[in-house]
Design an enzyme around this catalytic site. Sequence first.
Site, PDB file in Angstrom:
ATOM      1  N   ARG A  32       0.858  -1.189   0.000  1.00  0.00           N
ATOM      2  CA  ARG A  32       0.000   0.000   0.000  1.00  0.00           C
ATOM      3  C   ARG A  32       0.890   1.232   0.000  1.00  0.00           C
ATOM      4  O   ARG A  32       2.096   1.132   0.137  1.00  0.00           O
ATOM      5  CB  ARG A  32      -1.004   0.015   1.166  1.00  0.00           C
ATOM      6  CG  ARG A  32      -0.586  -0.539   2.465  1.00  0.00           C
ATOM      7  CD  ARG A  32       0.153   0.324   3.481  1.00  0.00           C
ATOM      8  NE  ARG A  32      -0.016   1.727   3.407  1.00  0.00           N
ATOM      9  CZ  ARG A  32       0.971   2.582   3.562  1.00  0.00           C
ATOM     10  NH1 ARG A  32       2.224   2.163   3.744  1.00  0.00           N
ATOM     11  NH2 ARG A  32       0.770   3.868   3.522  1.00  0.00           N
ATOM     12  N   GLY A  33       0.235   2.405  -0.145  1.00  0.00           N
ATOM     13  CA  GLY A  33       0.996   3.640  -0.297  1.00  0.00           C
ATOM     14  C   GLY A  33       1.092   3.940  -1.790  1.00  0.00           C
ATOM     15  O   GLY A  33       1.442   3.052  -2.579  1.00  0.00           O
ATOM     16  N   ALA A  34       0.767   5.185  -2.170  1.00  0.00           N
ATOM     17  CA  ALA A  34       0.594   5.504  -3.588  1.00  0.00           C
ATOM     18  C   ALA A  34       1.796   5.120  -4.473  1.00  0.00           C
ATOM     19  O   ALA A  34       1.628   4.395  -5.464  1.00  0.00           O
ATOM     20  CB  ALA A  34       0.246   6.983  -3.729  1.00  0.00           C
ATOM     21  N   ARG A  70      -7.634  -0.494  -6.730  1.00  0.00           N
ATOM     22  CA  ARG A  70      -7.933   0.598  -5.788  1.00  0.00           C
ATOM     23  C   ARG A  70      -8.144   1.878  -6.603  1.00  0.00           C
ATOM     24  O   ARG A  70      -7.433   2.114  -7.587  1.00  0.00           O
ATOM     25  CB  ARG A  70      -6.786   0.782  -4.773  1.00  0.00           C
ATOM     26  CG  ARG A  70      -6.620  -0.424  -3.848  1.00  0.00           C
ATOM     27  CD  ARG A  70      -5.684  -0.134  -2.690  1.00  0.00           C
ATOM     28  NE  ARG A  70      -6.293   0.765  -1.717  1.00  0.00           N
ATOM     29  CZ  ARG A  70      -5.617   1.317  -0.705  1.00  0.00           C
ATOM     30  NH1 ARG A  70      -4.320   1.076  -0.560  1.00  0.00           N
ATOM     31  NH2 ARG A  70      -6.224   2.110   0.154  1.00  0.00           N
ATOM     32  N   GLN A 177      -1.921   2.657   9.939  1.00  0.00           N
ATOM     33  CA  GLN A 177      -0.634   2.755   9.220  1.00  0.00           C
ATOM     34  C   GLN A 177       0.407   3.508  10.052  1.00  0.00           C
ATOM     35  O   GLN A 177       1.604   3.227   9.968  1.00  0.00           O
ATOM     36  CB  GLN A 177      -0.818   3.495   7.883  1.00  0.00           C
ATOM     37  CG  GLN A 177      -1.547   2.717   6.816  1.00  0.00           C
ATOM     38  CD  GLN A 177      -3.027   3.003   6.803  1.00  0.00           C
ATOM     39  OE1 GLN A 177      -3.627   3.360   7.819  1.00  0.00           O
ATOM     40  NE2 GLN A 177      -3.643   2.840   5.659  1.00  0.00           N
ATOM     41  N   ASP A 218      -2.085  10.834  -2.147  1.00  0.00           N
ATOM     42  CA  ASP A 218      -2.511   9.781  -3.070  1.00  0.00           C
ATOM     43  C   ASP A 218      -2.890  10.339  -4.435  1.00  0.00           C
ATOM     44  O   ASP A 218      -2.804   9.652  -5.445  1.00  0.00           O
ATOM     45  CB  ASP A 218      -3.678   9.000  -2.475  1.00  0.00           C
ATOM     46  CG  ASP A 218      -3.178   8.173  -1.309  1.00  0.00           C
ATOM     47  OD1 ASP A 218      -3.114   8.720  -0.186  1.00  0.00           O
ATOM     48  OD2 ASP A 218      -2.768   7.029  -1.528  1.00  0.00           O
ATOM     49  N   ASN A 228      -5.361  12.493   0.605  1.00  0.00           N
ATOM     50  CA  ASN A 228      -4.442  11.644   1.375  1.00  0.00           C
ATOM     51  C   ASN A 228      -5.292  10.876   2.391  1.00  0.00           C
ATOM     52  O   ASN A 228      -6.513  11.049   2.472  1.00  0.00           O
ATOM     53  CB  ASN A 228      -3.357  12.489   2.058  1.00  0.00           C
ATOM     54  CG  ASN A 228      -2.243  11.632   2.636  1.00  0.00           C
ATOM     55  OD1 ASN A 228      -1.738  10.726   1.976  1.00  0.00           O
ATOM     56  ND2 ASN A 228      -1.850  11.882   3.877  1.00  0.00           N
ATOM     57  N   LYS A 229      -4.629  10.055   3.166  1.00  0.00           N
ATOM     58  CA  LYS A 229      -5.306   9.187   4.133  1.00  0.00           C
ATOM     59  C   LYS A 229      -6.334   9.941   4.965  1.00  0.00           C
ATOM     60  O   LYS A 229      -6.095  11.074   5.389  1.00  0.00           O
ATOM     61  CB  LYS A 229      -4.237   8.559   5.030  1.00  0.00           C
ATOM     62  CG  LYS A 229      -4.712   7.607   6.089  1.00  0.00           C
ATOM     63  CD  LYS A 229      -5.623   6.508   5.569  1.00  0.00           C
ATOM     64  CE  LYS A 229      -5.045   5.731   4.409  1.00  0.00           C
ATOM     65  NZ  LYS A 229      -6.084   4.917   3.709  1.00  0.00           N
TER      66      LYS A 229
HETATM   67  O1  MRU Z   1      -4.605   3.270   2.080  1.00  0.00           O
HETATM   68  P1  MRU Z   1      -3.133   3.474   1.978  1.00  0.00           P
HETATM   69  O2  MRU Z   1      -2.380   2.967   3.161  1.00  0.00           O
HETATM   70  O3  MRU Z   1      -2.578   2.973   0.670  1.00  0.00           O
HETATM   71  O4  MRU Z   1      -2.987   5.048   1.977  1.00  0.00           O
HETATM   72  C1  MRU Z   1      -1.691   5.599   1.919  1.00  0.00           C
HETATM   73  C2  MRU Z   1      -1.650   7.053   2.127  1.00  0.00           C
HETATM   74  O5  MRU Z   1      -2.648   7.714   2.276  1.00  0.00           O
HETATM   75  C3  MRU Z   1      -0.284   7.660   2.053  1.00  0.00           C
HETATM   76  O6  MRU Z   1      -0.196   8.763   2.887  1.00  0.00           O
HETATM   77  C4  MRU Z   1      -0.020   8.099   0.600  1.00  0.00           C
HETATM   78  O7  MRU Z   1      -0.238   7.039  -0.270  1.00  0.00           O
HETATM   79  C5  MRU Z   1       1.360   8.585   0.426  1.00  0.00           C
HETATM   80  S1  MRU Z   1       2.547   7.266   0.445  1.00  0.00           S
HETATM   81  C6  MRU Z   1       4.060   7.906   0.061  1.00  0.00           C
END
Ligand code: MRU
Length: 330
Positions: A32-34, A70, A177, A218, A228-229
């Site tokens: 996970r993470g963009a 996603r 996270q 994201d 973002n999250k």
């Molecule tokens: O749902 P996730 O854990 O994939 O969400 C991740 C985030 O919101 C991060 O902050 C974002 O992707 C930046 S990662 C460098």
Amino acid sequence: MIDQTLLPTQTVFVTCTDYLEVASAIKTMIIRGAPAIGVAAAMGVAIGVQKSADPDADFATICDTLAATRPTAVNLFWGIERMRRLWASLAGKPVAEKQAAMIAEAVLVKDEDVAICKEIGRHGAPLVPDGKTVLTHCNAGALATAGYGTALGVIRAAVEAGKKIDVFADETRPFLQGARLTAWELMQDKIPTTLITDNMAGHFLKSGRIGCVVVGADRIAANGDVANKIGTYSVAVLAKENGVPFYVAAPISTLDLTLTDGSLIPIEERSAAEVTSVFGVPVAPEGVGVCNPAFDVTPNRYVAGIITEYGVATAPFEENLRALAAKAKK
Ligand code: MRU
């Protein structure tokens, strides 16, 4: 890939041997993470092409399957699009040559991501006040990228530059996270880290100890609105209210210039079970109504700067983000 659903109690590596396994790993948040999702998707396309008996016939299905995993992080679609463009340019070449080129490209996407994060860190480190605490939300670290991280890359670069800083990590309910990944990652690097629950952020932003907030993204719309999250928006508003600069660290691949503003960013809704239970233990009465949007959008007026590998964009964001994106095209 490291299984991020099991950290910090278990460190298990998962090997995907076909594109369906990669798609499943993205969907279930093993990865996970963009930026990490973007790299995984590029690798998923390469594996799909390598394993297929008729890659020309299967190509669209491979890309569409990975794209359906996603909806919010634009890096996923960016990674697939890059592989699509290469595939189109290889038309007419022998299959083995095409497969080799796709694998080489996916490896390049991964290697470039690490270099990009280092550049984000280099541009962001001077913005971090020495002797203060940095607040971050979610995990925008090495785990969320191919290595080094975006928001945590800025923190790492500030530490490498000799700044005496510590980090407050929001736990980031419901998927945790911040607690499970950011705290774990920073502790591996021996960067002083304090875990707080999400509802404590305002208290500490008011206290004067937080020098700045740095988060990842994201998807960033053309006007600088940032997805973002979930919970990032609340942090941004509280930061502004208390005069604490709120920075977003992200690669240019997170920029979506096709969207004029953040209201157009699709927000993923995840399962109710993530909210009603923690590690399988119920924390709410059975049958209660639940909302679980995985992301929120922070309007650009709360953002002090967007730190990219090509420099820091400040307001007016539309103009300045387009200028940075043009540098990326050269
Ligand atoms: O749902 P996730 O854990 O994939 O969400 C991740 C985030 O919101 C991060 O902050 C974002 O992707 C930046 S990662 C460098």
